[in-house]
Design a protein around this motif. Sequence first.
Motif, PDB file in Angstrom:
ATOM      1  N   SER A 174       5.072   4.885  14.851  1.00  0.00           N
ATOM      2  CA  SER A 174       5.914   3.693  14.783  1.00  0.00           C
ATOM      3  C   SER A 174       6.580   3.546  13.419  1.00  0.00           C
ATOM      4  CB  SER A 174       5.083   2.430  15.059  1.00  0.00           C
ATOM      5  OG  SER A 174       4.545   2.452  16.361  1.00  0.00           O
ATOM      6  N   PHE A 175       6.342   4.516  12.530  1.00  0.00           N
ATOM      7  CA  PHE A 175       6.850   4.422  11.170  1.00  0.00           C
ATOM      8  C   PHE A 175       7.527   5.728  10.771  1.00  0.00           C
ATOM      9  CE2 PHE A 175       3.072   1.944  11.852  1.00  0.00           C
ATOM     10  CZ  PHE A 175       3.483   0.669  11.478  1.00  0.00           C
ATOM     11  N   VAL A 176       8.683   5.605  10.123  1.00  0.00           N
ATOM     12  CA  VAL A 176       9.406   6.768   9.615  1.00  0.00           C
ATOM     13  C   VAL A 176       9.098   6.901   8.133  1.00  0.00           C
ATOM     14  CG1 VAL A 176      11.672   7.798   9.212  1.00  0.00           C
ATOM     15  CG2 VAL A 176      11.224   6.540  11.333  1.00  0.00           C
ATOM     16  N   ALA A 177       8.534   8.045   7.760  1.00  0.00           N
ATOM     17  CA  ALA A 177       8.098   8.294   6.378  1.00  0.00           C
ATOM     18  C   ALA A 177       9.129   9.161   5.666  1.00  0.00           C
ATOM     19  CB  ALA A 177       6.732   8.981   6.389  1.00  0.00           C
ATOM     20  N   PHE A 178       9.359   8.855   4.395  1.00  0.00           N
ATOM     21  CA  PHE A 178      10.320   9.621   3.609  1.00  0.00           C
ATOM     22  C   PHE A 178      10.023   9.436   2.131  1.00  0.00           C
ATOM     23  CE2 PHE A 178      11.917   5.524   4.994  1.00  0.00           C
ATOM     24  CZ  PHE A 178      12.237   4.886   3.802  1.00  0.00           C
TER      25      PHE A 178
ATOM     26  N   TRP B 249      11.840   2.371   9.474  1.00  0.00           N
ATOM     27  CA  TRP B 249      11.766   3.045   8.180  1.00  0.00           C
ATOM     28  C   TRP B 249      10.669   2.379   7.342  1.00  0.00           C
ATOM     29  CZ3 TRP B 249      16.995   4.450   5.437  1.00  0.00           C
ATOM     30  CH2 TRP B 249      17.661   5.422   6.193  1.00  0.00           C
ATOM     31  N   ASN B 250       9.777   3.193   6.787  1.00  0.00           N
ATOM     32  CA  ASN B 250       8.638   2.649   6.044  1.00  0.00           C
ATOM     33  C   ASN B 250       8.939   2.644   4.544  1.00  0.00           C
ATOM     34  OD1 ASN B 250       6.169   1.740   5.218  1.00  0.00           O
ATOM     35  ND2 ASN B 250       4.988   3.169   6.476  1.00  0.00           N
ATOM     36  N   ASP B 251       9.656   1.601   4.103  1.00  0.00           N
ATOM     37  CA  ASP B 251       9.983   1.485   2.679  1.00  0.00           C
ATOM     38  C   ASP B 251       8.726   1.362   1.824  1.00  0.00           C
ATOM     39  OD1 ASP B 251      12.725   1.718   2.884  1.00  0.00           O
ATOM     40  OD2 ASP B 251      13.064  -0.426   3.083  1.00  0.00           O
ATOM     41  N   ASP B 252       7.706   0.686   2.354  1.00  0.00           N
ATOM     42  CA  ASP B 252       6.469   0.543   1.580  1.00  0.00           C
ATOM     43  C   ASP B 252       5.894   1.903   1.203  1.00  0.00           C
ATOM     44  OD1 ASP B 252       6.538  -2.203   1.693  1.00  0.00           O
ATOM     45  OD2 ASP B 252       5.010  -2.400   3.240  1.00  0.00           O
TER      46      ASP B 252
ATOM     47  N   GLY C  50      19.781   8.657  19.828  1.00  0.00           N
ATOM     48  CA  GLY C  50      19.177   7.473  19.247  1.00  0.00           C
ATOM     49  C   GLY C  50      20.076   6.836  18.209  1.00  0.00           C
ATOM     50  N   LEU C  51      19.713   5.625  17.836  1.00  0.00           N
ATOM     51  CA  LEU C  51      20.438   4.860  16.831  1.00  0.00           C
ATOM     52  C   LEU C  51      19.457   4.333  15.797  1.00  0.00           C
ATOM     53  CD1 LEU C  51      22.654   2.689  19.221  1.00  0.00           C
ATOM     54  CD2 LEU C  51      23.335   4.802  18.060  1.00  0.00           C
ATOM     55  N   ARG C  52      19.935   4.227  14.578  1.00  0.00           N
ATOM     56  CA  ARG C  52      19.170   3.547  13.522  1.00  0.00           C
ATOM     57  C   ARG C  52      19.943   2.298  13.149  1.00  0.00           C
ATOM     58  NH1 ARG C  52      20.686   2.136   8.029  1.00  0.00           N
ATOM     59  NH2 ARG C  52      18.857   2.157   6.705  1.00  0.00           N
ATOM     60  N   LEU C  53      19.331   1.118  13.325  1.00  0.00           N
ATOM     61  CA  LEU C  53      19.986  -0.155  13.069  1.00  0.00           C
ATOM     62  C   LEU C  53      19.788  -0.556  11.612  1.00  0.00           C
ATOM     63  CD1 LEU C  53      19.681  -0.076  16.204  1.00  0.00           C
ATOM     64  CD2 LEU C  53      19.443  -2.560  16.123  1.00  0.00           C
ATOM     65  N   ASP C  54      20.886  -0.751  10.923  1.00  0.00           N
ATOM     66  CA  ASP C  54      20.857  -1.064   9.499  1.00  0.00           C
ATOM     67  C   ASP C  54      20.398  -2.501   9.255  1.00  0.00           C
ATOM     68  OD1 ASP C  54      21.744  -0.421   6.655  1.00  0.00           O
ATOM     69  OD2 ASP C  54      23.021  -2.151   7.080  1.00  0.00           O
ATOM     70  N   ALA C  55      19.466  -2.675   8.327  1.00  0.00           N
ATOM     71  CA  ALA C  55      19.074  -3.979   7.763  1.00  0.00           C
ATOM     72  C   ALA C  55      19.057  -5.106   8.780  1.00  0.00           C
ATOM     73  CB  ALA C  55      20.001  -4.334   6.591  1.00  0.00           C
TER      74      ALA C  55
ATOM     75  N   LEU D 160      15.309   4.159  19.386  1.00  0.00           N
ATOM     76  CA  LEU D 160      15.873   3.146  18.504  1.00  0.00           C
ATOM     77  C   LEU D 160      14.973   2.980  17.293  1.00  0.00           C
ATOM     78  CD1 LEU D 160      16.917   0.413  21.095  1.00  0.00           C
ATOM     79  CD2 LEU D 160      18.393   2.109  19.988  1.00  0.00           C
ATOM     80  N   VAL D 161      15.586   3.033  16.116  1.00  0.00           N
ATOM     81  CA  VAL D 161      14.853   2.942  14.848  1.00  0.00           C
ATOM     82  C   VAL D 161      15.447   1.804  14.036  1.00  0.00           C
ATOM     83  CG1 VAL D 161      14.202   4.165  12.735  1.00  0.00           C
ATOM     84  CG2 VAL D 161      14.401   5.423  14.897  1.00  0.00           C
ATOM     85  N   LEU D 162      14.579   1.048  13.379  1.00  0.00           N
ATOM     86  CA  LEU D 162      15.012  -0.090  12.582  1.00  0.00           C
ATOM     87  C   LEU D 162      14.884   0.182  11.097  1.00  0.00           C
ATOM     88  CD1 LEU D 162      13.159  -3.013  14.420  1.00  0.00           C
ATOM     89  CD2 LEU D 162      15.497  -2.212  14.808  1.00  0.00           C
ATOM     90  N   GLU D 163      15.808  -0.405  10.332  1.00  0.00           N
ATOM     91  CA  GLU D 163      15.551  -0.694   8.927  1.00  0.00           C
ATOM     92  C   GLU D 163      15.356  -2.200   8.864  1.00  0.00           C
ATOM     93  OE1 GLU D 163      17.544  -0.234   4.505  1.00  0.00           O
ATOM     94  OE2 GLU D 163      18.796  -0.813   6.198  1.00  0.00           O
ATOM     95  N   ASN D 164      14.221  -2.658   8.345  1.00  0.00           N
ATOM     96  CA  ASN D 164      13.909  -4.079   8.411  1.00  0.00           C
ATOM     97  C   ASN D 164      12.997  -4.458   7.257  1.00  0.00           C
ATOM     98  OD1 ASN D 164      13.466  -6.714   9.103  1.00  0.00           O
ATOM     99  ND2 ASN D 164      12.432  -6.287  11.035  1.00  0.00           N
ATOM    100  N   ASP D 165      13.565  -5.116   6.262  1.00  0.00           N
ATOM    101  CA  ASP D 165      12.784  -5.517   5.093  1.00  0.00           C
ATOM    102  C   ASP D 165      11.706  -6.534   5.454  1.00  0.00           C
ATOM    103  OD1 ASP D 165      12.583  -5.358   2.060  1.00  0.00           O
ATOM    104  OD2 ASP D 165      12.865  -7.518   2.322  1.00  0.00           O
TER     105      ASP D 165
END
Length: 607
Positions: free
Chosen positions: A391-395, A327-330, A262-267, A299-304
């Motif tokens: 659908s959300f990555v928690a951290f 990625w769940n920034d919230d 898999g890939l994580r797509l930056d911003a 496929l994982v997104l970082e998306n503000d």
Amino acid sequence: MRRRHEMPFGAEVGEEGVRFALWAPAADGVELALEGGETLPMSRGEDGLYTLTTSLALPGDRYNYRVASADGGHEVPDPASRYQPGDVHGPSEVVDPEGFEWEDGGWQGKPWEEAVLYELHVGTFSPEGTFAGVEGRLDYLMQLGITGIELMPVADFPGGRNWGYDGVLPFAPDSGYGRPEDLKSLVQAAHERGLMVFMDVVYNHFGPEGNYIGLYAPQLFTDRHQTPWGAAINFDDEGSRWVRELFVHNALYWLEEYHLDGLRLDAVQEIHDDSDKHFPRELAERVKQGPGRGRHVHLVLENDDNAASLLRGHGVDGGGPGHDAQWNDDLHHSLHRAATGESGGYYAEYPNPINSLGRCLAEGFAFQGEPSSFRGGAPRGEPSAGLAPTSFVAFSQNHDQIGNRAFGERLAHLAKPEAARAVAAIYLLAPQIPMLYMGEEWAASSPFLFFCDFEPGLAPLVTEGRRGEFSTFPEFADPAIRERIPDPAAEETFLRSKLDWSELEEDKHRGWLNLYRGLLRLRKEVIVPRLAGTSGGGEYRLLGERGLAVRRTLGDGSRLALVANLSDEPLRLAEPESLGRAVFSTHPEATEDELPAWYAGWRLEEG
């Protein structure tokens, strides 16, 4: 088994020799310069694609392109180089990907709901700082309970140390970490242990040093859109077809030639595209039609922007082409503010972190279209309650949330131990996909600082800019205090960020490790088997000012409930929250009608 991804550019080894191809629409001519050998003219074709096939080049040979232009020309590396033995300014090396013998032909990956991710930086994760150093720690990660490692970007960057987001040669693993074969060996060794391998990729900008593409293909960028790094990468203007293909093939290359999972797509909010098909959507379709046809590829997104519509299973697409998660920034920001009390910057947008945490755990995003004061009042996000929790990555930590602090503090440096334990219990057992940041599991004492190794003319500007970023914060108003911020260009800053594995011999750190191992074992045994088929929509309610109850129905019909008290004071409940059997409690002695300070407990009722 041999693997290769066929590309329309770069150096491709074939039966008739090596075919070289460079897209250089602004060049007056291009020559192939073989190191210590011939200089051969290349033929210009469609849209400025220069090609040459020659038997004079062999795997292992080094080469450059000599690009003629009105200013006299330039000698440049191959932008599709598979390996740069002398860093980004040096010659490229011809690599035959079929020279590596794969032995993981039976590997089909893992379903997404089984993912437990571990983000790491290759250069600071191990004493060696190499792909081989990561490979040597795979047994440790497997025993921890990880199912997938996520490498911060490894595409070739300038100098000997960098986070990876300043890469300029997107197909070449950085030579400081090892050769391409070393990365492939790491992937194969991970698969042998049942571990997935993900990689961060950066499709929104190039680094500030070593990107030569603009000299002969200025169409790489467009002034139609702007990003924090300047003109945007061109996904929708003249010449964008070749630009889009460059990045689509980059994704397919990592997934096929390196057998990544898999890939994580930056911003991706900085991937600006007004064409009929937004680039992330096209990428998801091409991946599903390609490597995703026969095995699990994620496929994982970082998306503000919190664009729920980009995620798989949104609305009526029924799980069709889309990205598996974001990625769940919230959720991070809510947990962080609750645990530390910090309220500056974007944390100010979460004045009631318990409420926003409840919404994240029950519905995905905290911001689902509401105005964002941090973004000038613009609406942020789309409705997400209909999406599955996976659908959300928690951290609770990641490279950004630690490394973008002035002094690189981890959560264990900022929060009380009891608060950090409650946070871990919440996000590691929640139905969302958990992600740890390297060393978090033993409360590593080392910071993770911002570091780089740019050329002498650029490095002081980066140092000055880094310290200037914090000048608007009251605590850094004094220039003398800003001078204490570690210098990104200093090697010491990089060395301080390396994990100290000897800490695992200390009781304090072993205690944290045992907690994380226990939580991940519970997740594997109790939570994961029930996640498949879980649909969107949970429910939450506040218990006083700092208490929270969340319930969610899982895919097998069972109901999972969290009860938490994220405060320094005990919380007495007028109506006890009781559901099924206890799964985990930070305070096993707690009664149902009174929750101790910094309490988190999970219960499960079978379907």
